[in-house]
Design an enzyme around this catalytic site. Sequence first.
Site, PDB file in Angstrom:
ATOM      1  N   SER A 192      60.627  -2.059  12.728  1.00 17.33           N
ATOM      2  CA  SER A 192      59.241  -2.206  12.276  1.00 17.33           C
ATOM      3  C   SER A 192      58.681  -3.571  12.618  1.00 17.33           C
ATOM      4  O   SER A 192      59.397  -4.566  12.654  1.00 17.33           O
ATOM      5  CB  SER A 192      59.138  -1.947  10.782  1.00 17.33           C
ATOM      6  N   LYS A 193      57.406  -3.559  12.853  1.00 23.90           N
ATOM      7  CA  LYS A 193      56.693  -4.767  13.245  1.00 23.90           C
ATOM      8  C   LYS A 193      56.878  -5.847  12.172  1.00 23.90           C
ATOM      9  O   LYS A 193      57.011  -7.024  12.458  1.00 23.90           O
ATOM     10  CB  LYS A 193      55.213  -4.401  13.410  1.00 23.90           C
ATOM     11  N   ARG A 194      56.883  -5.403  10.926  1.00 26.78           N
ATOM     12  CA  ARG A 194      56.977  -6.350   9.829  1.00 26.78           C
ATOM     13  C   ARG A 194      58.275  -7.167   9.888  1.00 26.78           C
ATOM     14  O   ARG A 194      58.311  -8.325   9.522  1.00 26.78           O
ATOM     15  CB  ARG A 194      56.874  -5.618   8.490  1.00 26.78           C
TER      16      ARG A 194
END
Length: 483
Positions: free
Chosen positions: A254-256
């Site tokens: 995930s980008k996060r």
Amino acid sequence: MEKEVRTRFAPSPTGYMHIGNLRTALYTYLLTKSKGGKFILRIEDTDQERYVEGATDVIFKTMKDTGLIHDEGPDIGGEYGPYVQSQRREIYKEYAEKLVELGGAYYCFCTKERLDDLREKQEAAKVPTRYDGLCSRLTKAEVEAKLAAGEPYVIRQKMPRYGKTTFHDEVFGNISVENAILDDNVLLKADGLPTYNFANVIDDHLMHITHIIRGSEYLSSTPKYNLLYEAFGWEIPTYIHVSPVMRDATKKLSKRDGDASYEDFIKKGYLKEAIVNYIALLGWSPGGDREKYTLEELIDIFDIKGISKSPAIFDENKLAWLNGEYIRELSEEEFHEKALPWYEGVITNPNIDLREVSRLLQKRCEKLSDIPEQVDFFDSLPEYDIDMYTHKKMKTNPENSLVSLERAYEALEKVEDWTFDNIHDTLISLVSELGVKNGVVLWPVRVAVSGKAFTPGGGVEIAYILGKDETLKRIKIGIEKLK
Ligand code: GLU
């Protein structure tokens, strides 16, 4: 003659290129090029709320960087443009109206209040929340009157109430769903923009797409797409759904977490060739153990039969290993250029020949971002503990290290021409004079000149780069520590 293969990569402009999306683009490109077909780039920006400034450029740049060159697209045009969904409004409207005429869709004038109320009631009754089909029962005259009165409307897909819809996916096989569970989804919104579910079908048909590769999260929507193709009487494309890229057994990349986008990996110092090679094998296998392929080689061997159904786990260590292999293949000049920015602020001493540092590093570097910590000792000797002189395999301890350093100091002091060979030969003669194993001299020298247990080269290489004065100064510090 076989039909020309035409495929598309259809990213939404999110501002970054997720690794999973890049892999979809890569598989699509490989499939197309292996069949001599056409690869189309289409920008899916119907969700205007998610619009991110400059996001389309990120897509263009990533595609160009990685060599996934499209044959038609917004920047180069083509026969079936425009290739940006927000520029195709009129087309979707026309086809939505046509679908109403064909009986596959209907106008819906329900207000937000009614829909909210309906949903609340369904939730309270614990039944699936979906549109109840009220407007599908309006007569043609009623619809016309409402349209003439300018009532806001959406156009909904008319799902069959009975029977099953079955489709074939090249990876997942045959999949069937009961039509009764399908919702009459909105195809054209009140603002005249299509939903993704409608636009992708219209575009894929009008752009003559033959094969669709996309994430397996779209598997559940595919029956709805097929009902649209059928209602229009259009040919259904070949579907190839790919499983997600996972960070571990339960979590997606995930980008996060900062480990999901192509740019994240470039920033971390991976080479684009290594990234492309690595993601090609992430969920697809040509069979065999070979792990290194150029894009051209991948085109030659790509076959959708090798795509796996199970989610692939992203192993950064493996990527780092592969990256190291690519680094080794660069020319000295290429590597030096890539390494240079990583020396900034880390090696500031002008007496250090950065080219020599690069020569040393290229043999042992896995990713460029490792460089600063690999070379920080060149500028100044770090604090280190004398325990480092104790090395079981090298058979060293503080006592014999002290002897080695004292003798090395004397011998190296006499070296006039400070070349790699002269330093090397001097220390090797010392080894035979002392009647010890190489490590007994070379390990203490390495520790003394670097203050580190892991260095990108041996003591001789480091001493050569440091120069005579600095080397002797550091050996002296070692001697003092050990006394
Ligand atoms: N725009 C969609 C996405 O970025 C594309 C899905 C598809 O390939 O149809 O997920």
